[in-house]
Design a protein around this motif. Structure first.
Motif, mmCIF file in Angstrom:
data_model
loop_
_atom_site.group_PDB
_atom_site.id
_atom_site.type_symbol
_atom_site.label_atom_id
_atom_site.label_comp_id
_atom_site.label_asym_id
_atom_site.label_seq_id
_atom_site.Cartn_x
_atom_site.Cartn_y
_atom_site.Cartn_z
ATOM 1 N N GLU A 80 57.701 33.352 36.542
ATOM 2 C CA GLU A 80 57.920 32.468 35.386
ATOM 3 C C GLU A 80 57.654 31.006 35.761
ATOM 4 O OE1 GLU A 80 58.378 33.024 32.233
ATOM 5 O OE2 GLU A 80 58.906 35.149 32.236
ATOM 6 N N HIS B 100 54.368 32.536 29.765
ATOM 7 C CA HIS B 100 55.411 33.381 30.341
ATOM 8 C C HIS B 100 54.780 34.488 31.171
ATOM 9 C CE1 HIS B 100 58.686 31.492 28.213
ATOM 10 N NE2 HIS B 100 57.906 31.463 27.144
ATOM 11 N N CYS C 144 50.034 35.733 33.192
ATOM 12 C CA CYS C 144 50.609 34.659 32.384
ATOM 13 C C CYS C 144 50.095 34.807 30.960
ATOM 14 C CB CYS C 144 50.228 33.291 32.937
ATOM 15 S SG CYS C 144 50.915 32.948 34.559
#
Length: 93
Positions: free
Chosen positions: A60, A69, A92
């Motif tokens: 993260e 995220h 991601c």
């Protein structure tokens, strides 16, 4: 002498290292030769020492650099260093 070297190797194998993002580079270059990329963090870790929550938090943090995220993709075993043998792959999004 051989017994001492083997003993040290066994002791070191039992010592888990801290997890790290595999974004290694040659000095002075921007190109990585490690597995990790800005959109795909790869974390080397010891499964006996590092929890899934710790890995997710590290991923993260890496994805936050591009305001996204982390999503877990999978693991490969024994593909990193002796102290941190496994790799966790993230995307991601």
């Amino acid at each position: 002498m051989l017994a001492v070297v083997l003993g040290q190797a066994i002791l070191l194998a039992g010592c888990g290292g801290a997890p790290w993002v595999d974004s290694r580079r040659e000095a002075g270059t921007q190109t990585t030769w490690g597995e990790s990329r800005p959109d795909r963090p790869v974390i080397c870790y010891d499964p006996d020492v590092t929890s899934a929550a710790q890995l997710q938090a590290m991923a993260e943090q890496e994805c936050a650099k591009t305001k996204r995220h982390a999503r877990f993709l999978g693991v490969t075993r024994w593909q990193c260093t002796m102290a941190t043998p496994d790799r966790a792959y993230y995307s991601c999004q």
